[in-house]
Scaffold this active site. Structure first.
Site, PDB file in Angstrom:
ATOM      1  N   TYR A 177       0.779  -1.240   0.000  1.00 14.03           N
ATOM      2  CA  TYR A 177       0.000   0.000   0.000  1.00 14.03           C
ATOM      3  C   TYR A 177       0.806   1.283   0.000  1.00 14.03           C
ATOM      4  O   TYR A 177       0.312   2.309  -0.455  1.00 14.03           O
ATOM      5  CB  TYR A 177      -0.967  -0.008   1.194  1.00 14.03           C
ATOM      6  CG  TYR A 177      -1.981  -1.119   1.106  1.00 14.03           C
ATOM      7  CD1 TYR A 177      -2.931  -1.124   0.098  1.00 14.03           C
ATOM      8  CD2 TYR A 177      -1.963  -2.182   2.003  1.00 14.03           C
ATOM      9  CE1 TYR A 177      -3.857  -2.147   0.001  1.00 14.03           C
ATOM     10  CE2 TYR A 177      -2.881  -3.208   1.909  1.00 14.03           C
ATOM     11  CZ  TYR A 177      -3.831  -3.191   0.906  1.00 14.03           C
ATOM     12  OH  TYR A 177      -4.727  -4.212   0.798  1.00 14.03           O
ATOM     13  N   ILE A 178       2.020   1.277   0.529  1.00 14.76           N
ATOM     14  CA  ILE A 178       2.839   2.489   0.523  1.00 14.76           C
ATOM     15  C   ILE A 178       3.680   2.511  -0.744  1.00 14.76           C
ATOM     16  O   ILE A 178       4.405   1.557  -1.028  1.00 14.76           O
ATOM     17  CB  ILE A 178       3.746   2.547   1.775  1.00 14.76           C
ATOM     18  CG1 ILE A 178       2.898   2.689   3.038  1.00 14.76           C
ATOM     19  CG2 ILE A 178       4.739   3.689   1.675  1.00 14.76           C
ATOM     20  CD1 ILE A 178       3.695   2.602   4.331  1.00 14.76           C
TER      21      ILE A 178
END
Length: 925
Positions: free
Chosen positions: A881-882
C-alpha cells in the site's frame, strides 16, 4: 458531484430478506434523531479496541434477539509469504472466468488478520493504547484515540488543500498547452512536429514529477499494461522468431540462451521499462512468447507393505489412489490445528469415503471387504499412526544427511527444473514466478474456511491450458498425456492455467514479482493512487453531503464510501455461499455483522478476505452512526443486508465518474501512501544520529500508517519469548561492556579516579543471580559450539576418506569451556577482571566499550520496534500500500542504504522505484 440516483424507485441491489424503503422522509429522519442518545460523541476515525465483544460490555441496539451466538473465531494458519501483485487485476484470465478468479489470490500479509483468538489463554488482544507510537504516545491527559483522530483529520485537511492545488496546476498547464497549440497552428507550422517536441519535453518533466519517464503529459490510459515498448520488441523479436523456427525441443531455447550469454552481453541487457515511452496499445501484452510449460509433482510412491492404515485395530489393504489420500492425512498428524479441527476431519472423511467407493473399498489381508463407516476422533477407528511414523522417519533421515549429499541432490533438482524457470517474453529472458503445478494434498485454507480438509486432486496435463506465441514450439506434455488446450492470447499475462477442484478457482503460472509485467502493474497501481489525490477533496465533500440524502440508495452509497475511506474496509463482492466461504466486505455486510453502541461506536464482526475474522470497534461520525441504525431498522433481522440498495459494481461505477478507472480498492493505496508521505515530510532528520535511529523513525511512521489504515494483526504466540531472548542479549552485552571496563582498571588502576567510580558501576538491571545464570549459559554455549565443530570436522574427514578424530581430541578441545568456567568463578570471588587479548591498552579497551555501547543502543531500538509492531502489520503497508518511491526518497535523504528497508526480494520487486527515483530527493507522492 451530482447524484447518480434521482428516481424514487431505485432497484434493490439484492432482494433477499427485508428491504429498505427507496426514500427517507423528513419525518423518519427526525424520528431517528429523537431515538438516538444525547451522549457526547468521541473522536472519530480510529479503532478504539481490538477483541471480541463481551456480553456485559456491548449491546446491539437494533438486535432482534439477545444472546444470539457469535461466529467463533479461529486463528489464521501460518503460511509462507508470497509477494504478489496487489492490484487484483483480472486481466489475463479468460473472460468467463475472471470474476471467479478474483477470489483465489492470497495477500502476503493480510491487514484483515484475525484480531481476536478465543483460545489465547482467555485474554483479550492488547489495546491500541499499548502500542508504541513514538511522539503520539507521550503520557499526558489527552487520550490516544483523540490524538490519532486529530492526526488523521489534519492529514485529510492537507490532502484537500493539495487536491485543489493539483487541479489548479493541471488546469493552468492545460490552458498553456492549448494557447501554444493555437499559436503554432496560426503560424502554419505542421501540427505533428510541435506535438512531438511537446511530448519529448514533457517526458523530462514527467521524470522529475513521477520518478518515471513518460511519453507525454496526457493522463495515462487506465488498463494495466504489461507490454514492453515497441522499439525494444522490434529489436528483439527477429532473433526470437529465428530461434523459434529452428528449435525442435521445448527445452532447447534455455540451453541456447546460456550459450549465447557466454558469447555476449546483449541478451542480458536490462529492460528498463520505466525509462521507455509508453506503448499506444497497452492491451497487447507481448508479441512473442516462448516457455517450456510447467513442472508437475512427482508420481505417488506406494507405502512399504509393512506400513498400513488401521481400522478398528486391524490393518487394511487399499488401492493406490485411496492409499495416497490416506497418506495426505497421515503425514500431517503433527499439525494438530488441522487434524483436530472437526470441519477438517469431516471434509477429509467424506472425500476419503468417496475415493474408497470409487476404487472398490478396503479389504483385510485375507481379501475380505471392510466397511469403513466412522472416523471417530475420541477413539480413532481410523488409525494413521504407522503412516505418520513412516514419513517422519523419512523426514528425519533427510535432515540428518551430510551437507554434501544435500547439496548434490539440490544441484540435480536445479538442473532438471532450470529449463522451466525462465521464459522468453518479446525476446527478453524473464523469470517465472513459480512454474510448479500444486501437488495433491488436503486443502487447509485460512481462518474458518468451510472446505478445510477437502482433498486437492492431482492436476493432470489434460487439465492444463498453455498460453504461448503462435510461432513458438509448444512444450511437450509428460509422456502419454496431452494438454487440455494451447492458445495464443497476447492480451493475457499468464503462461499456463488450470482449474482446481476444491473451490473451482483458476490457478495461473505467471511471471515473477521482479518482472517488467509485475513492475508495470505495481507502478500503475501507485500512479492511480497519486491521481486520486487530485480528486479526494471533492469525493469526500460529496459523500459527506450525501450522508443526509433523502434517497436511500445515495445515503447507503455515501455511508459505504465513508467506511471504505476512513477504516480501509474492502468493498466486498457477492459470493455463491453454497460453494464458497461466507466472506464479506463493506457492501455485503449483513445485519448480524454490525453492532451499534450509543453514542457513536460501531462494532464490526465478520469473516473478511481469506476467511480471516475481522473484528474491530470504531468511533464514527454521528450521521454515519444514525445511518447505520436506520439501515438496521425493523423489520430487518439477521441475514438481511445492511446495504441492500448497493453493490460493489454500482459503487465503482459511481467512483469512475470522478476519475477514470477509480475503484474502492484504490482508496486503501491512496490513504496509506498519502499518510506515509505526510508523516515522512514532517520528520527532521539529523544526519549525525545512528542509522538504527533513522530506521526507527521510518518504522514509527510506517506504524502510524498501519494503525490509521487499520492494518492490525494478532500478537504472535512466540512474541513474549522473542522479546525475552532479545532482552537477555541486551543484558549480555551490558555485562560484556562492564567486564571490558573492569579490564581497563586491570591495565591502569588510576583510571577509576580519572573517569569516576560511576563509569565502572554495573548496570542497574544486572543482578548477581542473573550474572551467575548468564555465566553458566556462556560456558554451555562454548561447549555446544566446540562439540558441533568437532562433529563437522569428522564429517569432512570421512568425506575426504580420512580417519576421524578420536574422542580424546574432543575432550582436549572442551578444556577451553572448563577454563572459562574457572575464570568466571575467580572473577566473582575477587571482583576483578583480568585484561584479555594481545597487548591490551586503555585506548583499545575504551574503543571496545564504545562499540558495545553502540550495539546495545541498536538492540534497544530493535526491541522498542518489535514491541511496537507486535499488534501492527507493517509489512502489509510497506509491500502493498505504501508507494515504494517514498521509501527510496527517505533512504536518500537520510543517507541510509535501501537494503535496510527492502529485503533482496523486495529490492527486485521494486527495482523500478529504486532506479527511477535514484537520489532524487525532490520526488513527492
Amino acid at each position: 458531484m451530482a447524484s447518480d440516483s434521482s428516481d424514487d424507485d431505485v432497484p434493490l441491489a439484492r432482494t433477499n430478506g427485508h428491504a429498505s424503503a427507496p426514500r427517507i422522509s423528513k419525518a423518519d429522519d427526525r424520528a431517528m434523531d429523537k431515538s438516538m442518545s444525547k451522549a457526547r460523541p468521541g473522536p472519530t476515525g480510529v479503532s478504539i479496541r481490538n477483541g471480541p465483544v463481551r456480553s456485559d460490555d456491548a449491546m446491539d441496539m437494533d438486535s432482534p434477539a439477545k444472546g444470539a451466538p457469535k461466529r467463533k473465531p479461529r486463528s489464521s494458519l501460518g503460511q509462507s509469504v508470497y509477494y504478489k501483485d496487489d492490484s487484483d487485476s483480472d486481466e489475463g484470465a479468460p473472460m468467463a472466468k475472471r470474476q471467479k478468479a478474483r477470489h483465489q489470490k492470497v495477500e502476503s500479509d493480510s491487514d484483515n488478520e484475525p484480531i481476536a483468538k478465543k483460545k489465547q489463554n482467555g485474554k483479550l488482544p492488547p489495546s491500541i493504547k499499548d502500542t508504541n507510537l513514538g511522539d503520539l504516545s507521550d503520557d499526558d491527559d489527552e487520550p490516544l484515540g483523540t490524538k490519532l483522530a486529530q492526526k488523521k483529520a489534519s492529514i485529510e485537511k492537507a490532502a484537500a488543500k493539495e487536491a485543489r492545488a493539483a487541479r489548479a496546476s493541471d488546469a493552468k498547464a492545460k490552458k498553456a498547452t492549448s494557447k501554444k497549440a493555437i499559436k503554432e497552428e496560426s503560424d502554419d507550422e505542421p501540427l505533428a512536429k510541435p506535438k512531438k517536441r511537446q511530448s519529448n519535453g514533457s517526458a523530462a518533466l514527467a521524470k522529475k514529477a513521477n520518478g518515471v519517464k513518460k511519453a507525454s503529459t496526457k493522463k495515462e490510459p487506465e488498463s494495466d499494461s504489461d507490454a514492453p515498448i515497441a522499439t525494444k520488441a522490434k529489436r528483439a523479436a527477429p532473433a526470437a522468431k529465428g530461434k523459434a523456427a529452428t528449435a525442435k525441443k521445448p527445452a532447447k531455447f534455455v540451453k541456447e540462451e546460456s550459450k549465447e550469454n557466454g558469447e555476449g552481453e546483449e541478451d542480458e541487457e536490462e529492460f528498463r521499462w520505466w525509462d521507455a515511452p509508453k506503448k499506444e496499445d497497452d492491451s497487447i501484452k507481448w508479441t512473442t512468447l516462448e516457455h517450456n510449460g510447467v513442472i508437475f509433482p512427482p508420481p505417488y510412491e506406494r507405502l512399504p507393505k509393512s506400513v498400513k492404515l488401521y481400522y478398528d485395530g486391524k490393518p487394511v489393504e487399499l488401492e493406490e489412489e485411496v492409499e495416497e489420500v490416506a497418506t495426505f492425512f497421515g503425514s500431517m498428524l503433527h499439525s494438530t490445528q488441522n487434524v483436530e479441527n472437526p470441519t477438517f476431519q469431516k471434509n477429509f472423511f467424506n472425500d476419503f469415503k468417496d475415493v474408497l467407493k470409487k476404487t472398490g473399498g478396503a479389504k483385510d489381508r485375507a481379501g475380505n471387504k471392510i466397511e469403513i463407516k466412522d472416523f471417530d476422533k475420541d477413539f480413532p477407528k481410523l488409525d494413521f499412526t504407522k503412516i505418520y511414523e513412516h514419513y517422519k522417519t523419512i523426514g528425519d533421515a533427510k535432515k540428518a544427511r551430510p551437507a554434501a549429499e544435500k547439496k548434490a541432490e539440490k544441484a540435480a533438482r536445479d538442473l532438471v527444473e532450470a529449463p522451466f524457470l525462465f521464459c522468453k517474453w518479446d525476446g527478453r529472458k524473464e523469470k517465472i514466478g513459480n512454474p510448479r503445478v500444486e501437488p495433491p494434498g488436503l486443502f487447509r485454507g485460512r481462518g474458518e474456511h468451510p472446505k478445510t480438509g477437502t482433498v486437492k486432486k492431482r492436476v493432470l496435463p489434460e487439465q492444463v491450458t498453455i498460453n504461448i506465441g503462435k510461432d513458438a514450439p509448444v512444450p511437450a506434455p509428460p509422456k502419454g498425456h496431452k494438454w487440455k488446450a494451447v492458445q495464443h492470447d497476447n492480451k493475457a499475462t499468464w503462461l499456463a492455467m488450470w482449474q482446481e477442484n476444491v473451490n473451482g478457482n483458476y490457478k495461473y503460472i505467471m511471471l515473477a514479482a521482479n518482472s517488467a509485467v509485475k513492475g508495470q502493474a505495481d507502478f500503475k497501481k501507485f500512479e492511480k493512487a497519486r491521481e486520486l489525490k487530485k480528486h479526494i477533496d471533492r469525493i469526500r465533500a460529496d459523500y459527506t453531503k450525501e450522508l443526509r440524502s433523502e434517497i436511500m440508495a445515495d445515503r447507503q452509497r455515501a455511508t459505504a464510501m465513508y467506511l471504505i475511506d476512513e477504516f480501509a474496509l474492502r468493498a466486498g463482492n457477492e459470493k455463491d455461499t453454497d460453494n464458497e466461504a461466507e466472506t464479506v466486505g463493506c457492501c455485503s455486510l449483513k445485519f448480524e455483522h454490525v453492532t451499534l453502541e450509543d453514542p457513536d461506536k460501531v462494532i464490526f464482526d465478520f469473516l473478511g478476505k481469506d476467511s480471516i475474522r475481522f473484528y474491530n470497534e470504531f468511533k464514527v461520525d454521528r450521521q454515519v452512526f444514525k445511518n447505520l441504525k436506520m439501515f438496521k431498522k425493523a423489520p430487518k433481522e439477521e441475514g438481511d443486508d445492511i446495504f441492500d440498495r448497493l453493490t460493489t459494481t454500482q459503487l465503482n461505477k459511481h467512483l469512475s465518474s470522478y476519475m477514470t478507472g477509480l475503484t474502492a480498492k484504490v482508496f486503501r493505496t491512496y490513504n496509506a501512501s498519502w499518510t506515509m508521505s505526510s508523516l515522512l515530510q514532517e520528520l527532521k532528520i539529523d544526519q549525525n544520529i545512528p542509522v538504527a535511529e533513522k530506521i526507527k523513525l521510518y518504522n514509527d511512521c510506517n506504524r502510524k500508517v498501519a494503525i490509521l489504515c487499520n492494518h492490525k494483526r494478532t500478537v504472535g504466540a512466540g512474541h513474549e519469548a522473542q522479546m525475552e531472548k532479545l532482552g537477555d542479549r541486551i543484558k549480555g552485552m551490558k555485562y560484556q561492556k562492564w567486564r571490558t571496563k573492569m579490564m581497563i582498571l586491570d591495565v591502569d588502576s588510576k583510571q577509576k579516579k580519572r573517569k569516576g567510580a560511576e563509569y565502572f558501576e554495573l548496570d542497574s538491571d544486572l543482578d548477581e543471580e542473573w550474572i551467575l545464570q548468564h555465566q553458566q549459559f556462556l560456558v554451555e554455549e562454548l561447549r555446544t559450539k566446540i562439540t558441533k565443530k568437532f562433529e563437522k570436522d569428522n564429517e569432512k574427514r570421512e568425506a575426504d576418506g580420512e580417519k576421524p578424530f578420536p574422542e580424546k581430541e574432543l575432550a582436549e578441545r572442551l578444556k577451553a569451556a572448563k577454563e572459562l568456567e574457572a575464570k568466571y568463578k575467580k572473577e566473582n570471588k575477587t571482583k576483578k577482571v583480568e585484561a584479555e587479548g594481545k597487548g591490551p591498552t586503555v585506548e583499545k579497551l575504551e574503543g571496545q566499550a564504545e562499540k558495545l555501547d553502540e550495539r546495545i543502543r541498536n538492540l534497544e531500538l530493535q526491541s522498542a520496534d518489535r514491541e511496537g509492531n507486535k499488534e501492527v502489520a507493517l509489512g502489509t503497508s510497506k509491500i502493498n500500500y505504501i508507494d515504494p518511491r517514498l521509501t527510496v526518497v527517505f533512504a536518500a535523504k537520510a543517507k541510509v542504504p535501501i537494503e535496510k528497508f527492502f529485503s533482496k526480494t523486495l529490492r527486485d520487486k521494486f527495482k523500478w522505484a529504486i532506479e527511477s527515483v535514484g537520489d532524487d530527493e525532490s520526488w513527492e507522492f
